[in-house]
Design an enzyme around this catalytic site. Structure first.
Site, mmCIF file in Angstrom:
data_model
loop_
_atom_site.group_PDB
_atom_site.id
_atom_site.type_symbol
_atom_site.label_atom_id
_atom_site.label_comp_id
_atom_site.label_asym_id
_atom_site.label_seq_id
_atom_site.Cartn_x
_atom_site.Cartn_y
_atom_site.Cartn_z
ATOM 1 N N ARG A 15 16.088 5.399 29.158
ATOM 2 C CA ARG A 15 15.794 5.819 27.775
ATOM 3 C C ARG A 15 15.849 7.341 27.638
ATOM 4 N NH1 ARG A 15 12.709 9.280 25.063
ATOM 5 N NH2 ARG A 15 11.000 8.871 26.506
ATOM 6 N N CYS A 240 16.328 16.226 25.606
ATOM 7 C CA CYS A 240 15.871 15.667 24.347
ATOM 8 C C CYS A 240 16.828 16.142 23.268
ATOM 9 C CB CYS A 240 14.443 16.100 24.032
ATOM 10 S SG CYS A 240 13.902 15.520 22.421
ATOM 11 N N ASN A 249 14.212 15.018 32.864
ATOM 12 C CA ASN A 249 12.861 14.799 33.384
ATOM 13 C C ASN A 249 12.865 15.101 34.870
ATOM 14 O OD1 ASN A 249 13.386 12.720 31.130
ATOM 15 N ND2 ASN A 249 11.169 12.777 31.304
HETATM 16 P P1 HMG Z 1 14.308 8.717 8.423
HETATM 17 O O1 HMG Z 1 15.736 9.095 8.117
HETATM 18 O O2 HMG Z 1 13.213 9.587 7.893
HETATM 19 O O3 HMG Z 1 13.957 7.192 8.068
HETATM 20 O O4 HMG Z 1 14.180 8.612 10.006
HETATM 21 P P2 HMG Z 1 14.116 6.323 6.809
HETATM 22 O O5 HMG Z 1 12.979 5.351 6.855
HETATM 23 O O6 HMG Z 1 14.337 7.170 5.571
HETATM 24 O O7 HMG Z 1 15.475 5.526 7.116
HETATM 25 C C1 HMG Z 1 16.732 6.153 7.175
HETATM 26 C C2 HMG Z 1 17.746 5.175 7.741
HETATM 27 O O8 HMG Z 1 17.401 4.817 9.086
HETATM 28 C C3 HMG Z 1 17.835 3.872 6.960
HETATM 29 O O9 HMG Z 1 19.167 3.389 7.094
HETATM 30 C C4 HMG Z 1 16.914 2.966 7.743
HETATM 31 O O10 HMG Z 1 17.218 1.601 7.600
HETATM 32 C C5 HMG Z 1 17.196 3.404 9.167
HETATM 33 P P3 HMG Z 1 20.256 3.629 5.925
HETATM 34 O O11 HMG Z 1 19.646 3.005 4.700
HETATM 35 O O12 HMG Z 1 20.413 5.122 5.803
HETATM 36 O O13 HMG Z 1 21.473 2.954 6.476
HETATM 37 N N1 HMG Z 1 16.072 3.149 10.102
HETATM 38 C C6 HMG Z 1 16.209 2.540 11.287
HETATM 39 N N2 HMG Z 1 17.279 2.012 11.901
HETATM 40 C C7 HMG Z 1 17.057 1.449 13.114
HETATM 41 N N3 HMG Z 1 15.843 1.406 13.713
HETATM 42 C C8 HMG Z 1 14.757 1.929 13.116
HETATM 43 C C9 HMG Z 1 14.924 2.521 11.852
HETATM 44 N N4 HMG Z 1 14.079 3.119 10.997
HETATM 45 C C10 HMG Z 1 14.786 3.504 9.916
HETATM 46 N N5 HMG Z 1 13.581 1.894 13.732
HETATM 47 C C11 HMG Z 1 13.187 7.762 12.013
HETATM 48 C C12 HMG Z 1 12.937 8.331 10.626
HETATM 49 C C13 HMG Z 1 11.872 7.771 12.741
HETATM 50 C C14 HMG Z 1 13.734 6.358 11.899
HETATM 51 C C15 HMG Z 1 14.232 8.683 12.723
HETATM 52 O O14 HMG Z 1 13.810 10.010 12.639
HETATM 53 C C16 HMG Z 1 14.434 8.308 14.161
HETATM 54 O O15 HMG Z 1 14.960 7.255 14.473
HETATM 55 N N6 HMG Z 1 14.017 9.200 15.097
HETATM 56 C C17 HMG Z 1 14.104 8.927 16.507
HETATM 57 C C18 HMG Z 1 14.202 10.187 17.261
HETATM 58 C C19 HMG Z 1 14.217 9.897 18.746
HETATM 59 O O16 HMG Z 1 14.454 8.802 19.200
HETATM 60 N N7 HMG Z 1 13.989 10.974 19.556
HETATM 61 C C20 HMG Z 1 14.004 10.880 20.959
HETATM 62 C C21 HMG Z 1 12.809 10.164 21.530
HETATM 63 S S1 HMG Z 1 11.339 11.158 21.608
HETATM 64 C C22 HMG Z 1 11.456 11.999 23.097
HETATM 65 O O17 HMG Z 1 12.488 11.991 23.708
HETATM 66 C C23 HMG Z 1 10.224 12.682 23.654
HETATM 67 C C24 HMG Z 1 9.574 11.896 24.789
HETATM 68 O O18 HMG Z 1 10.493 11.685 25.850
HETATM 69 C C25 HMG Z 1 8.362 12.654 25.324
HETATM 70 C C26 HMG Z 1 8.674 14.126 25.624
HETATM 71 O O19 HMG Z 1 9.584 14.438 26.414
HETATM 72 O O20 HMG Z 1 7.960 14.941 25.041
HETATM 73 C C27 HMG Z 1 9.091 10.519 24.298
HETATM 74 MG MG MG Z 2 10.962 13.214 27.391
#
Ligand code: HMG
Ligand code: MG
Length: 299
Positions: A15, A240, A249
């Site tokens: 992931r 990220c 990581n």
């Molecule tokens: P948004 O654009 O504000 O959401 O995104 P929305 O509710 O307005 O929806 C926009 C579109 O996304 C719509 O589709 C929804 O259906 C779709 P459209 O009508 O435009 O075709 N949608 C989804 N599709 C699939 N699965 C879903 C989903 N939700 C909405 N769950 C949202 C908000 C949170 C969805 C977006 O910002 C997002 O997906 N962000 C993910 C970012 C991410 O994955 N980042 C990496 C992981 S975090 C990380 O790496 C840190 C960590 O490792 C710890 C560390 O290192 O610190 C964990």
């Molecule tokens: Mg991370």
């Protein structure tokens, strides 16, 4: 404080590692990686994310990966879910444990999940309710615990506030992420001292990226603070997408070498782990980010 006798490693390579890869990686290659990691003895593997494919295209095939992995008894196969939609998709894919992710900095929260910290916490409440109904455990993440790519320094008190909210809403464990890998051993200890006063240390995990080469030192500093769960990534994969310049990581192989040297039990087989890393590095066409794997593969 004495060191723990046993440490749980949470493998986040499929992931956190692969989410950052621009080149397409087939479902088959992802499945092989997950199965190889389970065979190496990892007890928890974060397989993918149910996030918007527009935000993180590489994770789009997560449901297919879940459908094809060979589930080994006793292994937890987890996934990220940012909202109820993601939780429901995860549930439909047969996921038994999810992780929600918040940030300790407002700017990162906005860039990563398009909402403020408090909005994100509100968004997790229905996930917690649904998870309870379905008997799904929820892990929590806090990002930017030792620095933010947009805001710079992050106060440990701010980390403690977010970690406590996640704990209080029912996350069984909260992983504290040095997303940009700028933290030092001293800052790590101070951060755990402050957060540990709000959330029991046995409910906390460390998640260190290695951008400044401090991740292993930070793991050791965390062990000294009584932390016994660490997230790590095979071959040091990752970064990220919303933290430019952040490297992978800490490598699972390197953490295992550290823990083995301290006589701390993990249940993980180094040779099999190195094989799993070699396999994914061949797929990606790049050398391992693990120093241990590099040394072992050269000998
Ligand atoms: P948004 O654009 O504000 O959401 O995104 P929305 O509710 O307005 O929806 C926009 C579109 O996304 C719509 O589709 C929804 O259906 C779709 P459209 O009508 O435009 O075709 N949608 C989804 N599709 C699939 N699965 C879903 C989903 N939700 C909405 N769950 C949202 C908000 C949170 C969805 C977006 O910002 C997002 O997906 N962000 C993910 C970012 C991410 O994955 N980042 C990496 C992981 S975090 C990380 O790496 C840190 C960590 O490792 C710890 C560390 O290192 O610190 C964990
Ligand atoms: Mg991370």
């Amino acid at each position: 404080m004495s060191l723990p006798s046993h440490v749980r490693l949470i493998e986040v390579g499929p992931r956190d590692g692969l989410q950052n890869e621009a080149q397409p990686i087939s479902v088959e290659d992802k499945v092989q990686l997950v199965d190889a990691l389970a065979a190496a003895g990892l007890g928890y593997i974060e397989v993918g994310s149910f996030v918007s494919p527009k935000w993180v295209p590489q994770m789009a095939g997560s449901a297919e990966v879940f459908a094809r992995i060979q589930r080994k008894p006793g292994v937890v196969y987890g996934a990220l879910a940012p909202n109820l939609r993601g939780f429901e998709d995860a549930l439909a894919a047969g996921v038994k444990e999810v992780a929600v992710f918040a940030a300790a900095s407002q700017a990162f929260s906005q860039r990563n999940i398009n909402c403020s910290i408090s909005e994100s916490l509100e968004r997790f409440v229905p996930i917690m309710d649904a998870a309870k109904q379905h008997g799904i455990s929820v892990r929590g993440y806090v990002s930017c615990v030792l620095g933010c790519p947009y805001e710079g320094e992050v106060a440990p008190e701010q980390v403690a506030m977010v970690a406590r909210e996640l704990h209080d809403m029912g996350c069984y464990e909260v992983s504290l992420g040095d997303t940009i890998g700028t933290g030092t051993a001293g800052a790590t200890r101070r951060m755990f001292e402050v957060v540990g006063a709000q959330v029991p240390r046995e409910k906390l995990a460390g998640h260190f990226h290695d951008t400044y080469g401090q991740a292993l030192a930070n793991v050791y500093a965390s062990l000294l603070e009584g932390i016994a769960v660490f997230d790590s990534s095979i071959a040091g994969l990752g970064g990220c997408p919303y933290a430019k310049g952040a490297s992978g990581n800490v490598a699972t192989e390197d953490v295992l070498y550290l823990l083995n040297g301290l006589g701390i039990h993990t249940g993980i087989d180094m040779d099999r782990l190195i094989d799993a890393g070699r396999q994914i590095c061949n797929v990606l066409g790049r050398p391992s980010g693990s120093r241990v794997a590099k040394a072992r593969n050269a000998s």
